[in-house]
Design a protein around this motif. Structure first.
Motif, PDB file in Angstrom:
ATOM      1  N   ARG A 122     -27.720 -22.962 -13.923  1.00  0.00           N
ATOM      2  CA  ARG A 122     -27.541 -22.554 -15.099  1.00  0.00           C
ATOM      3  C   ARG A 122     -27.614 -22.019 -16.153  1.00  0.00           C
ATOM      4  O   ARG A 122     -27.388 -21.533 -17.366  1.00  0.00           O
ATOM      5  CB  ARG A 122     -27.213 -23.820 -15.423  1.00  0.00           C
ATOM      6  CG  ARG A 122     -28.925 -25.211 -15.991  1.00  0.00           C
ATOM      7  CD  ARG A 122     -28.161 -26.626 -16.488  1.00  0.00           C
ATOM      8  NE  ARG A 122     -28.155 -26.845 -17.453  1.00  0.00           N
ATOM      9  CZ  ARG A 122     -28.196 -28.024 -18.504  1.00  0.00           C
ATOM     10  NH1 ARG A 122     -28.167 -28.924 -17.486  1.00  0.00           N
ATOM     11  NH2 ARG A 122     -27.593 -27.804 -19.862  1.00  0.00           N
ATOM     12  N   THR A 157     -26.513 -17.349 -21.041  1.00  0.00           N
ATOM     13  CA  THR A 157     -27.149 -17.065 -22.391  1.00  0.00           C
ATOM     14  C   THR A 157     -26.729 -18.800 -23.190  1.00  0.00           C
ATOM     15  O   THR A 157     -25.444 -19.087 -22.761  1.00  0.00           O
ATOM     16  CB  THR A 157     -26.837 -16.012 -23.643  1.00  0.00           C
ATOM     17  OG1 THR A 157     -24.983 -16.228 -23.299  1.00  0.00           O
ATOM     18  CG2 THR A 157     -27.413 -15.054 -22.278  1.00  0.00           C
ATOM     19  N   SER A 158     -27.584 -18.965 -24.000  1.00  0.00           N
ATOM     20  CA  SER A 158     -27.841 -20.107 -25.695  1.00  0.00           C
ATOM     21  C   SER A 158     -25.950 -19.603 -25.582  1.00  0.00           C
ATOM     22  O   SER A 158     -25.112 -20.400 -26.166  1.00  0.00           O
ATOM     23  CB  SER A 158     -28.153 -20.328 -26.349  1.00  0.00           C
ATOM     24  OG  SER A 158     -28.319 -18.770 -27.348  1.00  0.00           O
ATOM     25  N   ARG A 159     -25.409 -18.818 -26.133  1.00  0.00           N
ATOM     26  CA  ARG A 159     -24.035 -18.638 -26.807  1.00  0.00           C
ATOM     27  C   ARG A 159     -23.616 -18.370 -25.543  1.00  0.00           C
ATOM     28  O   ARG A 159     -21.790 -19.566 -26.345  1.00  0.00           O
ATOM     29  CB  ARG A 159     -24.273 -16.995 -27.250  1.00  0.00           C
ATOM     30  CG  ARG A 159     -23.020 -16.683 -27.903  1.00  0.00           C
ATOM     31  CD  ARG A 159     -22.612 -17.667 -29.266  1.00  0.00           C
ATOM     32  NE  ARG A 159     -23.108 -16.939 -30.593  1.00  0.00           N
ATOM     33  CZ  ARG A 159     -23.189 -17.832 -31.745  1.00  0.00           C
ATOM     34  NH1 ARG A 159     -22.298 -18.827 -31.676  1.00  0.00           N
ATOM     35  NH2 ARG A 159     -23.180 -16.846 -33.278  1.00  0.00           N
ATOM     36  N   ARG A 190     -23.048 -20.685 -23.200  1.00  0.00           N
ATOM     37  CA  ARG A 190     -23.305 -22.612 -23.424  1.00  0.00           C
ATOM     38  C   ARG A 190     -22.420 -22.641 -24.232  1.00  0.00           C
ATOM     39  O   ARG A 190     -21.104 -23.664 -24.243  1.00  0.00           O
ATOM     40  CB  ARG A 190     -24.565 -23.009 -23.014  1.00  0.00           C
ATOM     41  CG  ARG A 190     -25.649 -22.348 -21.630  1.00  0.00           C
ATOM     42  CD  ARG A 190     -26.131 -23.574 -20.651  1.00  0.00           C
ATOM     43  NE  ARG A 190     -27.248 -23.343 -22.063  1.00  0.00           N
ATOM     44  CZ  ARG A 190     -28.876 -22.682 -22.348  1.00  0.00           C
ATOM     45  NH1 ARG A 190     -28.422 -21.586 -21.216  1.00  0.00           N
ATOM     46  NH2 ARG A 190     -29.518 -22.173 -23.024  1.00  0.00           N
ATOM     47  N   GLU A 191     -22.514 -22.235 -25.269  1.00  0.00           N
ATOM     48  CA  GLU A 191     -22.399 -22.988 -26.613  1.00  0.00           C
ATOM     49  C   GLU A 191     -20.321 -22.519 -26.790  1.00  0.00           C
ATOM     50  O   GLU A 191     -20.063 -23.371 -27.322  1.00  0.00           O
ATOM     51  CB  GLU A 191     -22.485 -22.421 -28.083  1.00  0.00           C
ATOM     52  CG  GLU A 191     -22.380 -23.395 -29.073  1.00  0.00           C
ATOM     53  CD  GLU A 191     -22.859 -21.766 -30.472  1.00  0.00           C
ATOM     54  OE1 GLU A 191     -23.250 -22.765 -31.304  1.00  0.00           O
ATOM     55  OE2 GLU A 191     -23.635 -21.192 -30.152  1.00  0.00           O
TER      56      GLU A 191
END
Length: 219
Positions: free
Chosen positions: A153, A157-159, A161-162
């Motif tokens: 996972r 990137t955090s974006r 995943r968002e």
């Protein structure tokens, strides 16, 4: 429907009376551009390979090549046209086949005009649409396939995943852009990156990845 762009649709169904009725419903909407109808998957495949199409609406039980085989064949060639499957039938094995073919939508033929047009609108705007009865079976199937060990996972990137979490809530690219206050092109760029990283060919493939890796979140 909300999108102002004219939508070019290919309809594949060998039941002429049903296809005529479906064409009448779709043509009643101002957003529909070109609407072509064929009676076999072979004819449909030739058109998909040759012409730009925004959405394919297909039956499953077609002669020779069936609808699921058509979807797999198109996806294998990395042709990005989305599919909405229409069928009179529902069952765990059938939902499983359609899910793993990565069709963007699945609607029972008993659905009404409003639900059909909502499904078309959501799919052509980058979302998915599975009827409520079908969604329940689909989530059960995905959860059954969860591996004991999570995949990487950290690839996302955090974006990303968002955005993936919003995709799981069936938001279109336009809705995601509005929710995150970013451009639609930015959302599409992240989607393409996630397709590559997760080895997915469709939004349904991304949803499968999210559920299998505990990245999906629903309200």
């Amino acid at each position: 429907m909300t999108d102002r762009k004219a939508i070019d649709i290919l309809l594949i169904d060998d039941h002429i009376m049903f296809a005529d009725g479906l064409q009448s419903i779709l043509n009643s909407n101002d957003n529909i551009g070109t609407l072509k109808s064929v009676t076999s998957a072979e004819e449909g495949y030739q058109l998909i390979a040759q012409e730009p199409i925004d959405l394919v609406i297909t039956d499953i039980g077609l002669p020779k090549m069936n609808g699921i085989e058509l979807i797999k064949k198109v996806k294998a060639r990395n042709i990005t046209v989305p599919f909405l499957v229409l069928s009179m039938h529902i069952g765990r094995e059938l939902v499983k086949e359609i899910l793993y073919a990565e069709a963007e939508g699945y609607l029972l033929k008993k659905a009404g005009k409003v639900e059909l047009l909502n499904a078309v609108d959501r799919i052509v705007n980058g979302g998915t649409y599975y009827g409520s009865e079908i969604s329940s079976i689909m989530m059960d199937l995905i959860n059954d396939k969860k591996p004991n060990k999570l995949k990487t996972r950290a690839e996302l990137t955090s974006r990303e995943r968002e955005i993936l979490q919003l995709i799981c809530r069936e938001l279109s690219s336009k809705q995601i852009a509005s929710e995150l206050n970013i451009g639609v092109c930015t959302v599409e760029t992240h989607r393409r990156s996630m397709f590559q990283k997760t080895n997915s060919k469709s939004v349904i493939g991304l949803i499968r990845y999210a559920v299998e890796n505990n990245l999906a979140m629903w309200d």
